[in-house]
Design a protein around this motif. Structure first.
Motif, PDB file in Angstrom:
ATOM      1  N   HIS A 180      -6.164   4.045  13.514  1.00  0.00           N
ATOM      2  CA  HIS A 180      -6.524   2.931  12.644  1.00  0.00           C
ATOM      3  C   HIS A 180      -5.890   3.089  11.257  1.00  0.00           C
ATOM      4  CE1 HIS A 180      -9.335   0.620  15.141  1.00  0.00           C
ATOM      5  NE2 HIS A 180      -9.511   1.785  15.761  1.00  0.00           N
ATOM      6  N   ALA A 181      -5.701   4.336  10.811  1.00  0.00           N
ATOM      7  CA  ALA A 181      -4.977   4.566   9.562  1.00  0.00           C
ATOM      8  C   ALA A 181      -3.539   4.069   9.677  1.00  0.00           C
ATOM      9  CB  ALA A 181      -5.008   6.047   9.204  1.00  0.00           C
ATOM     10  N   ALA A 192      -4.775   0.303   3.574  1.00  0.00           N
ATOM     11  CA  ALA A 192      -4.015  -0.950   3.633  1.00  0.00           C
ATOM     12  C   ALA A 192      -3.378  -1.249   2.295  1.00  0.00           C
ATOM     13  CB  ALA A 192      -4.923  -2.097   4.067  1.00  0.00           C
ATOM     14  N   LEU A 215      -3.540   0.320   9.372  1.00  0.00           N
ATOM     15  CA  LEU A 215      -3.735  -0.126   7.991  1.00  0.00           C
ATOM     16  C   LEU A 215      -2.486   0.089   7.143  1.00  0.00           C
ATOM     17  CD1 LEU A 215      -7.325   1.305   7.478  1.00  0.00           C
ATOM     18  CD2 LEU A 215      -6.731  -1.126   7.530  1.00  0.00           C
ATOM     19  N   VAL A 259     -10.385   8.065   7.694  1.00  0.00           N
ATOM     20  CA  VAL A 259      -9.745   6.778   7.435  1.00  0.00           C
ATOM     21  C   VAL A 259     -10.553   6.011   6.389  1.00  0.00           C
ATOM     22  CG1 VAL A 259     -10.962   5.509   9.273  1.00  0.00           C
ATOM     23  CG2 VAL A 259      -8.661   4.785   8.547  1.00  0.00           C
ATOM     24  N   PHE A 260      -9.867   5.230   5.563  1.00  0.00           N
ATOM     25  CA  PHE A 260     -10.550   4.374   4.597  1.00  0.00           C
ATOM     26  C   PHE A 260      -9.746   3.093   4.419  1.00  0.00           C
ATOM     27  CE2 PHE A 260      -8.047   7.559   2.348  1.00  0.00           C
ATOM     28  CZ  PHE A 260      -7.293   6.829   1.436  1.00  0.00           C
ATOM     29  N   GLY A 261     -10.463   2.013   4.119  1.00  0.00           N
ATOM     30  CA  GLY A 261      -9.846   0.694   4.108  1.00  0.00           C
ATOM     31  C   GLY A 261      -8.718   0.536   3.117  1.00  0.00           C
ATOM     32  N   ASP A 262      -8.747   1.292   2.004  1.00  0.00           N
ATOM     33  CA  ASP A 262      -7.704   1.158   0.994  1.00  0.00           C
ATOM     34  C   ASP A 262      -6.374   1.744   1.442  1.00  0.00           C
ATOM     35  OD1 ASP A 262      -9.247  -0.266  -0.716  1.00  0.00           O
ATOM     36  OD2 ASP A 262      -9.666   1.370  -2.105  1.00  0.00           O
ATOM     37  N   GLN A 300      -9.505   7.689  14.486  1.00  0.00           N
ATOM     38  CA  GLN A 300      -9.405   7.157  13.132  1.00  0.00           C
ATOM     39  C   GLN A 300      -7.958   7.147  12.643  1.00  0.00           C
ATOM     40  OE1 GLN A 300     -12.012   8.550  10.078  1.00  0.00           O
ATOM     41  NE2 GLN A 300     -13.858   8.380  11.327  1.00  0.00           N
TER      42      GLN A 300
END
Length: 232
Positions: free
Chosen positions: A181-182, A153, A185, A148-151, A178
């Motif tokens: 959470h993806a 979103a 986002l 997962v990575f914040g971008d 993860q």
């Protein structure tokens, strides 16, 4: 959900997408040596092939599938060059952030956080994901192998995908925790799990993803569980 679209899981991270306009798209072709791929799909062809990175369990049959269908093969630049050398007839090399139009579809390459090397040990560029825009204008996000990575979103904000194909197996990619959470986002309501169940080491499952989503208050998100060969 994507309208007039059929998505078939061929095991591991290999997907066949029949678009509303009748275009056959195959993602990360790994067929005859894939222990979960149905034998009936071993000789599959496609009109468009998308390759997320150079590992053998994603690229093994990309050139052959491309040759059988005279397909356009889209990949990171170094991978596309290598596939052309293997006989893929119409490779398009691109890079993160770029968009190409092919057969009435728009394909945008996104970041992925993983590794990449070619089967012969050569440099495989950077791993990638894709946003696939169908003829209907609806979009599917194919994350590729990644954590997962914040971008994500930002991917959700820019492209508003209606469906996400996310790895959930853990160990080599993100697992269900993860991946949940993806989903948060991205803001998607429909998810397909990828890169799971092939080997014992890949322990993540769709049921675990459902539980993690419920823990985030996202129990209304539909996690569509397919067996290899099944279609959505």
């Amino acid at each position: 959900m994507p309208e007039n679209t059929t998505i078939t899981w061929l095991g591991h991270a290999t997907w066949h997408i029949k678009t509303p306009g009748g275009v056959d798209v195959m993602v990360d072709p790994w067929l005859s040596t894939n222990p979960k791929c149905p034998e009936s799909a071993y000789e599959s062809s496609a009109d468009v092939v998308l390759v997320t990175h150079g590992h053998g369990d994603h690229i093994a049959d990309a050139a052959e599938v491309s040759k059988r269908g005279n397909a356009t093969t889209i990949a990171q630049y170094e991978i596309a060059t290598w596939l052309g050398e293997q006989g893929a007839p119409n490779p398009i090399g691109m890079n993160t952030g770029g968009t190409v139009e092919v057969r009435g579809l728009k394909v945008t390459m996104t970041h992925a956080y993983h590794s990449s090397s070619l089967p012969d040990g050569g440099y495989g560029g950077d791993p990638a994901g894709y946003v696939l825009e169908l003829e209907s204008g609806q979009r599917i996000y194919i994350a590729g192998d990644t954590g997962v990575f914040g971008d994500m979103a930002l991917i959700g904000e820019l492209y508003a995908p209606v469906l996400a194909i996310l790895p959930i197996g853990d160990l080599y990619t993100m697992g269900p925790f993860q991946a949940a959470h993806a989903v948060r986002l991205l803001g998607v309501q429909h998810v397909l799990g990828s890169h799971w169940g092939t080997f014992d080491a890949l322990t993540g499952t769709p049921d675990q993803l459902k539980a993690e989503l419920a823990a985030l208050g996202l129990g209304d998100v539909a996690v569509h569980e397919l067996a290899p060969g099944d279609s959505l």
